[in-house]
Design an enzyme around this catalytic site. Sequence first.
Site, mmCIF file in Angstrom:
data_model
loop_
_atom_site.group_PDB
_atom_site.id
_atom_site.type_symbol
_atom_site.label_atom_id
_atom_site.label_comp_id
_atom_site.label_asym_id
_atom_site.label_seq_id
_atom_site.Cartn_x
_atom_site.Cartn_y
_atom_site.Cartn_z
ATOM 1 N N GLY A 106 7.863 -95.631 -63.588
ATOM 2 C CA GLY A 106 6.709 -96.082 -62.803
ATOM 3 C C GLY A 106 6.217 -97.364 -63.460
ATOM 4 O O GLY A 106 6.094 -97.427 -64.688
ATOM 5 N N GLU B 263 2.272 -100.753 -56.904
ATOM 6 C CA GLU B 263 2.969 -99.490 -56.625
ATOM 7 C C GLU B 263 1.995 -98.326 -56.420
ATOM 8 O O GLU B 263 2.389 -97.167 -56.456
ATOM 9 C CB GLU B 263 3.962 -99.186 -57.761
ATOM 10 C CG GLU B 263 5.214 -98.495 -57.282
ATOM 11 C CD GLU B 263 6.276 -98.376 -58.369
ATOM 12 O OE1 GLU B 263 7.463 -98.508 -58.033
ATOM 13 O OE2 GLU B 263 5.931 -98.170 -59.553
ATOM 14 N N ASP C 128 8.706 -105.092 -66.214
ATOM 15 C CA ASP C 128 7.558 -104.388 -66.814
ATOM 16 C C ASP C 128 7.379 -104.827 -68.266
ATOM 17 O O ASP C 128 6.256 -105.045 -68.737
ATOM 18 C CB ASP C 128 7.774 -102.874 -66.764
ATOM 19 C CG ASP C 128 7.880 -102.367 -65.332
ATOM 20 O OD1 ASP C 128 7.287 -102.999 -64.440
ATOM 21 O OD2 ASP C 128 8.570 -101.366 -65.107
ATOM 22 N N GLN D 115 -5.200 -119.380 -60.292
ATOM 23 C CA GLN D 115 -5.097 -120.356 -61.401
ATOM 24 C C GLN D 115 -3.714 -120.407 -62.038
ATOM 25 O O GLN D 115 -3.223 -121.466 -62.386
ATOM 26 C CB GLN D 115 -6.074 -119.991 -62.515
ATOM 27 C CG GLN D 115 -7.527 -120.066 -62.137
ATOM 28 C CD GLN D 115 -8.380 -119.567 -63.303
ATOM 29 O OE1 GLN D 115 -8.262 -120.049 -64.417
ATOM 30 N NE2 GLN D 115 -9.221 -118.588 -63.030
ATOM 31 N N ASN E 294 8.305 -111.882 -58.089
ATOM 32 C CA ASN E 294 9.646 -112.453 -58.146
ATOM 33 C C ASN E 294 9.815 -113.264 -56.845
ATOM 34 O O ASN E 294 8.861 -113.361 -56.054
ATOM 35 C CB ASN E 294 10.730 -111.381 -58.358
ATOM 36 C CG ASN E 294 10.789 -110.382 -57.220
ATOM 37 O OD1 ASN E 294 10.331 -110.658 -56.107
ATOM 38 N ND2 ASN E 294 11.344 -109.218 -57.480
ATOM 39 N N THR F 276 16.557 -102.278 -65.308
ATOM 40 C CA THR F 276 15.372 -101.523 -64.898
ATOM 41 C C THR F 276 14.260 -101.680 -65.944
ATOM 42 O O THR F 276 14.496 -101.457 -67.128
ATOM 43 C CB THR F 276 15.695 -100.011 -64.771
ATOM 44 O OG1 THR F 276 16.932 -99.869 -64.095
ATOM 45 C CG2 THR F 276 14.599 -99.280 -64.031
ATOM 46 N N MET G 11 8.699 -90.188 -61.779
ATOM 47 C CA MET G 11 9.873 -89.632 -62.426
ATOM 48 C C MET G 11 11.044 -90.463 -61.904
ATOM 49 O O MET G 11 11.241 -90.575 -60.687
ATOM 50 C CB MET G 11 10.044 -88.153 -62.039
ATOM 51 C CG MET G 11 11.271 -87.512 -62.644
ATOM 52 S SD MET G 11 11.355 -87.637 -64.433
ATOM 53 C CE MET G 11 10.193 -86.393 -64.963
HETATM 54 O O1 RIB Z 1 9.993 -101.460 -62.751
HETATM 55 C C1 RIB Z 1 10.788 -100.324 -62.940
HETATM 56 C C2 RIB Z 1 10.152 -99.134 -62.323
HETATM 57 O O2 RIB Z 1 10.094 -99.326 -60.923
HETATM 58 C C3 RIB Z 1 10.905 -97.841 -62.516
HETATM 59 O O3 RIB Z 1 10.532 -97.154 -63.693
HETATM 60 C C4 RIB Z 1 10.645 -97.073 -61.247
HETATM 61 O O4 RIB Z 1 9.791 -95.987 -61.429
HETATM 62 C C5 RIB Z 1 10.065 -98.088 -60.276
HETATM 63 O O5 RIB Z 1 8.788 -97.832 -60.013
#
Ligand code: RIB
Length: 305
Positions: A39, A140, A252, A215, A184, A248, A12
Amino acid sequence: MKKICVIGSINMDVVIKMDRIPREGENIFCERVDHSCGGKGENQAIALSKLGADTLFYGCVGNDAFGDTLLQNMRELGVDTTHVLRKNVSTGVAYILLESNGDNRIIVNPGANEAITAEDIRRDVTPLIEQSDMVLIQLEVSLEAISEIVAICNRLNKKLIVDAGPVRGCKIDRLMGAYCISPNETELSALIGEPLETEEDIRRGAQKLVTLGIQHVVVKLGAKGCLYVTTGGVRCFDAYRVKAIDTTGAGDSFMAGFCAGLMEGMSVEDAISYATKCGAVAVMRMGAVNSMPSREDIAIFEAGL
Ligand code: RIB
């Protein structure tokens, strides 16, 4: 159709929006506080689904209200939550300090993500990996889970893509056998246990991973783009110049775009170009999960270039 298995965190996100982060000893008012689903694992699984990839997802939430909300959100976004474990611990929470220029700092209370054991992975994840063509992880969840996933992928000869964030105490030995590692600069430095100050250092750091047997190394450099390093050399990819509202989840979105591209049969270079577009679209939107682009969003972005 090819299948990808994402194994990773579910949090969350508590987003605290402020003009700038406070200095030491300073007390400031924030602009607002929002709760949203996030997440790294969940963000990447949702992004892959939105990009059209056949995605399996494994993660863990607690038996609490945040866990209920996150599961419901994933279902609404089309992610199959059958394989999400629930444990009697608290759900992971990420406190995101978001500045008005779009920069962020994140503090994670890992909760259920850290409660995933090697035994959970052996029992629940082995069959998911067996039926997948590619596996995507981040760092994570618990490191014992990571080691087990790497071992299973090596044994079953599956392509493993590793987003090396957040790197914590993870060293490169734990990830040996991965097809591609994407850190990174900070994460690269931690993986190899050496400070990396200049661009030349970063190249050398990435080359070190290649020398060790990885690789494909893709170093994410934020607004500067990324570096792709193999035994064949180094190639730089520029990031698109866009107005960042919230960074943010940009990494991802990049990772999901990269894997979606590979799953569609693109070369690694083409998949990186596609990922770069996915990252650009994500930074122009607020939030993590909410900023993940769909296939159509990328087509619209491409049409505007
Ligand atoms: O990469 C962004 C994410 O990293 C966020 O959504 C947060 O939950 C952290 O885990």
